[in-house]
Design an enzyme around this catalytic site. Structure first.
Site, PDB file in Angstrom:
ATOM      1  N   GLU A 115      -3.402  14.360  11.504  1.00 43.58           N
ATOM      2  CA  GLU A 115      -4.298  13.996  10.412  1.00 43.58           C
ATOM      3  C   GLU A 115      -5.740  14.349  10.779  1.00 43.58           C
ATOM      4  OE1 GLU A 115      -3.849   9.959   9.179  1.00 43.58           O
ATOM      5  OE2 GLU A 115      -1.659   9.996   9.306  1.00 43.58           O
TER       6      GLU A 115
ATOM      7  N   HIS B 126      -6.706  12.530  14.202  1.00 39.20           N
ATOM      8  CA  HIS B 126      -5.708  11.626  14.763  1.00 39.20           C
ATOM      9  C   HIS B 126      -4.445  12.437  14.980  1.00 39.20           C
ATOM     10  CE1 HIS B 126      -8.064   8.304  12.481  1.00 39.20           C
ATOM     11  NE2 HIS B 126      -8.567   8.512  13.685  1.00 39.20           N
TER      12      HIS B 126
ATOM     13  N   HIS C 214       0.859  -1.177   0.000  1.00 37.82           N
ATOM     14  CA  HIS C 214       0.000   0.000   0.000  1.00 37.82           C
ATOM     15  C   HIS C 214       0.895   1.227   0.000  1.00 37.82           C
ATOM     16  CE1 HIS C 214      -2.954   2.980   1.279  1.00 37.82           C
ATOM     17  NE2 HIS C 214      -3.918   2.097   1.162  1.00 37.82           N
TER      18      HIS C 214
ATOM     19  N   HIS D 152      -3.720   4.807  14.762  1.00 37.40           N
ATOM     20  CA  HIS D 152      -4.996   4.754  14.065  1.00 37.40           C
ATOM     21  C   HIS D 152      -4.874   3.742  12.930  1.00 37.40           C
ATOM     22  CE1 HIS D 152      -2.478   7.901  12.221  1.00 37.40           C
ATOM     23  NE2 HIS D 152      -3.005   7.520  11.069  1.00 37.40           N
TER      24      HIS D 152
ATOM     25  N   HIS E 129      -1.058   2.806  11.665  1.00 36.40           N
ATOM     26  CA  HIS E 129      -0.113   3.898  11.499  1.00 36.40           C
ATOM     27  C   HIS E 129       0.037   4.699  12.790  1.00 36.40           C
ATOM     28  CE1 HIS E 129       1.147   7.576   8.830  1.00 36.40           C
ATOM     29  NE2 HIS E 129       2.183   6.877   9.232  1.00 36.40           N
TER      30      HIS E 129
END
Length: 440
Positions: A341, A365, A292, A371, A335
């Site tokens: 974020e 976050h 990803h 998260h 993460h």
């Protein structure tokens, strides 16, 4: 919102524009002649210091019926409910994952864009020109004989419900959900709405938004410069007994009265002007083999700090795209980030959350707060067939990402009534799968 307006295309260009009702309004060969055509006043709007390098120097010359200085003194704007401000330092810091249900749009009374501004979070200080603020606007009526400009920084609009018809000194823009617009510091604008309207605002105190560098991607991709649209000159010569000019200054609102509309610019030229962009035109880059990629590949606009590659703010989207990776956990990975974020949802659902994150809501976050996908998403993505699949169909989530440590405001935490105090529950059913006897 169907639009019949004309625009100039390109990002960061040197534009020229004249209202066709007054051809030749722009002086030829100089900026500030002794007498301007049509008896206009010449006025420069500087978006950077005079001595900035040429590649970052931004300014425009406006030729207008009356100069902007023609107004009465500013006074504090007293609103019955003022939830706009830079008071995040007055609230307790909170490192927890935070989520808000959709913010309510006023159902009674007339609430325009100015009255409907609410600050969610921020960091830094507008007086030192370093930091950002995140707001929502919640309104149900148009601004009448009133405009606003921002002395603190630039606004990036993300409409979520209801289109906006925005009149600026440079011309008019129609901005619908799934489009964005940027109105830079100092530019006066007025917002018309056709009904209940809600959206998000990212405000940057330092610098301006730019397109991200593409690196090995090459010359083309992500948000292409040709797809950005800037309004064309369109003046109104309108006298008003009490026209209100609202100024956002050091986090507070002030108002001054004048006897005319400020949208009296007959022609302009320069590279400091508002613009809009349709998110559907974003050219998506994604993995085609395995793993990803980092979400930076979805960056539309960025405001860089003095540290190379580190953003004061990035505007990132998660648009519809094909997911084809092999032997890969395809949703966003778990993460802990050195960046803050803030996420919002324009429409649809977000691929990493099964429910709870809704259009018109938000999440934050904070720096280094863990998260990632909820338990439902993890179980499904860990065992599902890895067939080519188009994800985020009928959805548009976005992120304001910042290298600054954001703090939520008192209104956002204690007064909005929209905090989802059970947000953490979405991860509590994640099970232990570890088996020392099984490598796979």
């Amino acid at each position: 919102m169907a639009s019949e307006l004309s625009y100039l295309t390109g990002f960061g260009n040197e534009f020229t524009s004249e209202d066709p009702r007054c051809p030749g309004a722009l002086p030829v060969g100089q900026n500030n002649p002794q007498k301007c055509p049509y008896g206009l006043y010449a006025e420069q709007l500087s978006g950077s210091a005079f001595t900035c390098p040429r590649e970052t120097n931004q300014r425009s010359w406006l030729y207008r019926i009356r100069p902007s200085v023609l107004h009465k003194p500013f006074k504090r704007l007293l609103l019955s409910h003022n939830n706009l401000g830079h008071d995040w330092k007055d609230n307790e810091p909170n490192p927890n994952q935070m989520r808000w249900n959709p913010f309510d749009i006023p159902e009674s009374g007339n609430v325009d864009f100015v009255e409907g501004l609410h600050t969610i979070a921020g960091a830094g200080d507008a007086t030192t020109r370093n930091g950002i603020a995140i707001h929502v606007y919640l309104c149900n009526s148009s601004m009448v004989n009133r405009c606003i400009y921002n002395s603190d920084g630039d606004f990036l609009f993300v409409p979520q419900q209801g289109g906006l018809s925005i009149t600026t000194e440079f011309g008019k823009m129609d901005v619908s959900p799934n489009e964005i617009c940027v109105i830079q510091s100092g530019i006066k604008f007025s917002v018309e709405v056709a009904g209940p309207s809600r959206g998000y605002l990212l405000e940057i105190f330092d610098g301006h938004f730019t397109l991200p560098n593409l690196g090995p991607i090459g010359a083309n991709g992500l948000a292409n410069p040709r797809d950005f649209e800037t309004p064309v000159a369109c003046f109104e010569d309108r006298d008003e007994t009490d026209y209100a000019v609202v100024c956002k200054y050091q986090g507070q609102l002030f108002t001054a009265q004048q006897g005319h509309s400020p949208f009296d610019v007959v022609g302009w030229h320069g590279n400091y002007a508002p613009y809009k962009y349709n998110l559907a035109k974003f050219m998506v880059i994604n993995c085609v083999a395995y793993d990803h990629a980092d979400p930076s590949i979805f960056t539309v606009l960025t405001c860089q700090s003095s540290k190379p590659g580190v953003a004061i703010a990035d505007f990132v989207i998660f648009p519809p795209r094909w997911s084809v990776q092999e032997h890969t956990f395809r949703p966003p990975y778990y993460h802990r980030n050195c960046m803050s974020e803030f996420m919002g949802l324009v429409y649809g659902g977000y691929e990493a959350k099964h429910g709870g994150f809704m259009p018109g809501g938000a999440s934050l976050h904070s720096m280094m707060t863990p998260h990632g996908p909820d338990a439902v998403c993890f179980e499904k993505a860990s065992s599902g067939a890895l067939l080519p699949e188009k994800v985020a169909v009928g959805s548009m989530a976005f992120m304001f990402e910042s290298s600054l440590s954001l703090r939520a405001t008192r209104w956002a935490v204690h007064e909005s009534g929209k905090v989802d105090y059970d947000y953490h529950d979405c991860w509590q059913s994640l099970r232990k799968h570890f088996d020392p006897d099984a490598r796979q």
